[in-house]
Design an enzyme around this catalytic site. Structure first.
Site, PDB file in Angstrom:
ATOM      1  N   THR A  29      39.387  30.887  43.328  1.00  0.00           N
ATOM      2  CA  THR A  29      38.736  32.187  43.263  1.00  0.00           C
ATOM      3  C   THR A  29      37.499  32.094  42.391  1.00  0.00           C
ATOM      4  O   THR A  29      37.159  31.033  41.889  1.00  0.00           O
ATOM      5  CB  THR A  29      39.727  33.260  42.770  1.00  0.00           C
ATOM      6  OG1 THR A  29      39.148  34.555  42.940  1.00  0.00           O
ATOM      7  CG2 THR A  29      40.113  33.061  41.317  1.00  0.00           C
ATOM      8  N   ASN A  30      36.794  33.207  42.262  1.00  0.00           N
ATOM      9  CA  ASN A  30      35.601  33.288  41.427  1.00  0.00           C
ATOM     10  C   ASN A  30      35.854  34.281  40.318  1.00  0.00           C
ATOM     11  O   ASN A  30      36.683  35.169  40.459  1.00  0.00           O
ATOM     12  CB  ASN A  30      34.422  33.804  42.255  1.00  0.00           C
ATOM     13  CG  ASN A  30      33.745  32.717  43.050  1.00  0.00           C
ATOM     14  OD1 ASN A  30      33.850  31.543  42.734  1.00  0.00           O
ATOM     15  ND2 ASN A  30      33.050  33.111  44.087  1.00  0.00           N
ATOM     16  N   ARG A  31      35.080  34.200  39.277  1.00  0.00           N
ATOM     17  CA  ARG A  31      35.147  35.197  38.216  1.00  0.00           C
ATOM     18  C   ARG A  31      34.399  36.440  38.661  1.00  0.00           C
ATOM     19  O   ARG A  31      33.193  36.396  38.882  1.00  0.00           O
ATOM     20  CB  ARG A  31      34.457  34.678  36.964  1.00  0.00           C
ATOM     21  CG  ARG A  31      35.257  33.702  36.166  1.00  0.00           C
ATOM     22  CD  ARG A  31      34.516  33.501  34.862  1.00  0.00           C
ATOM     23  NE  ARG A  31      34.950  32.305  34.179  1.00  0.00           N
ATOM     24  CZ  ARG A  31      36.014  32.244  33.386  1.00  0.00           C
ATOM     25  NH1 ARG A  31      36.757  33.319  33.188  1.00  0.00           N
ATOM     26  NH2 ARG A  31      36.334  31.123  32.790  1.00  0.00           N
ATOM     27  N   ALA A  95      31.697  38.452  44.761  1.00  0.00           N
ATOM     28  CA  ALA A  95      31.533  37.041  44.406  1.00  0.00           C
ATOM     29  C   ALA A  95      32.386  36.254  45.392  1.00  0.00           C
ATOM     30  O   ALA A  95      33.555  35.941  45.147  1.00  0.00           O
ATOM     31  CB  ALA A  95      31.991  36.801  42.979  1.00  0.00           C
ATOM     32  N   VAL A  96      31.800  36.005  46.560  1.00  0.00           N
ATOM     33  CA  VAL A  96      32.541  35.339  47.634  1.00  0.00           C
ATOM     34  C   VAL A  96      32.679  33.856  47.294  1.00  0.00           C
ATOM     35  O   VAL A  96      31.699  33.222  46.899  1.00  0.00           O
ATOM     36  CB  VAL A  96      31.775  35.498  48.974  1.00  0.00           C
ATOM     37  CG1 VAL A  96      32.545  34.848  50.113  1.00  0.00           C
ATOM     38  CG2 VAL A  96      31.506  36.974  49.272  1.00  0.00           C
TER      39      VAL A  96
END
Ligand code: C5P
Length: 213
Positions: A29-31, A95-96
């Site tokens: 995942t992203n932050r 934030a893909v």
């Protein structure tokens, strides 16, 4: 039908991170807290728009007057966005994740003594795809950079062919309640000095309303 500068307009907002499964219990995942995207959805609804928020996993409450579709992966986010077109505006704040695991495991991967190598493949760029369509809405991108903001942001805006791109420095913004933003459009740059995210969202919505009129 509401009143306000976006009355009668259909606005799509993507927000939050995406989550790309590795196996049933792990993922990439992203932050992203989702705070900026949710604030923009709220500000657009306040401006009278019909707002659909396509959200990756967050802990946030849906803003009043906003419809929300929850998604997990970039592929799901893309399906939801394409399925919601046509629209007047797309604000892509999510934030893909740039990559997903090529083949997620159906069962939990067992730990071995050595390392683990994952094969990643590129995710589709949702914003670039929508911006390239003949019926493209007015597309607003976000760029979180860690350095040389103006250079990277303007390059991104031109590459994705966006009329408006919002730049911020990742280390100054992620997870925080306030942000310092810079808007990049055909007329140049417009700094929005540090303020809480709802204030910034309202300023952005006012700016993009001018573009639409
Ligand atoms: O290229 P980069 O990921 O930095 O671009 C950021 C912008 O593009 C954001 O507006 C983000 O929501 C959007 N984006 C997207 N789909 C991707 C990657 C980014 O819509 N796969």
């Amino acid at each position: 039908v509401g009143t306000g500068p976006l009355a009668g307009r259909r606005v799509l907002v993507t927000a939050g991170p995406t989550f790309e499964a590795i196996d049933p219990v792990r993922g990439l995942t992203n932050r992203s807290s989702g705070k900026m995207g949710y604030a923009i959805a709220r500000a657009a609804a306040e401006a009278g728009a019909d707002v659909l928020l396509v959200s990756g996993p967050t802990c946030l409450a849906t803003p009043a007057g906003v419809r929300r579709i929850d998604v997990e992966s970039a592929a799901e986010m893309r399906e939801a966005v394409l399925g919601a077109l046509p629209a007047d505006v797309l604000v892509a704040v999510a934030a893909v994740a740039d990559y997903r695991v090529d083949a997620a495991a159906a069962q939990k991967i067992k730990k071995g003594d050595g390392g683990l190598t994952l094969k990643l493949v590129a995710n589709p760029d949702i914003l670039a795809e929508v911006a390239a369509r003949p019926d493209a809405p007015f597309c607003v991108g976000f760029a979180a950079e860690t350095e040389r903001l103006a250079e990277h942001a303007e390059a991104k805006r031109l590459k994705k062919r966006l009329p408006l791109l919002v730049g911020n420095l990742a280390q100054d913004t992620l997870g925080q309640d306030s942000a310092e933003l810079v808007l990049f459009d055909d007329r140049g740059t417009h700094p929005l000095p540090r303020a809480d995210k709802l204030t910034q969202a309202r300023a952005l919505i006012a700016h993009l309303s001018h573009h639409l009129h």
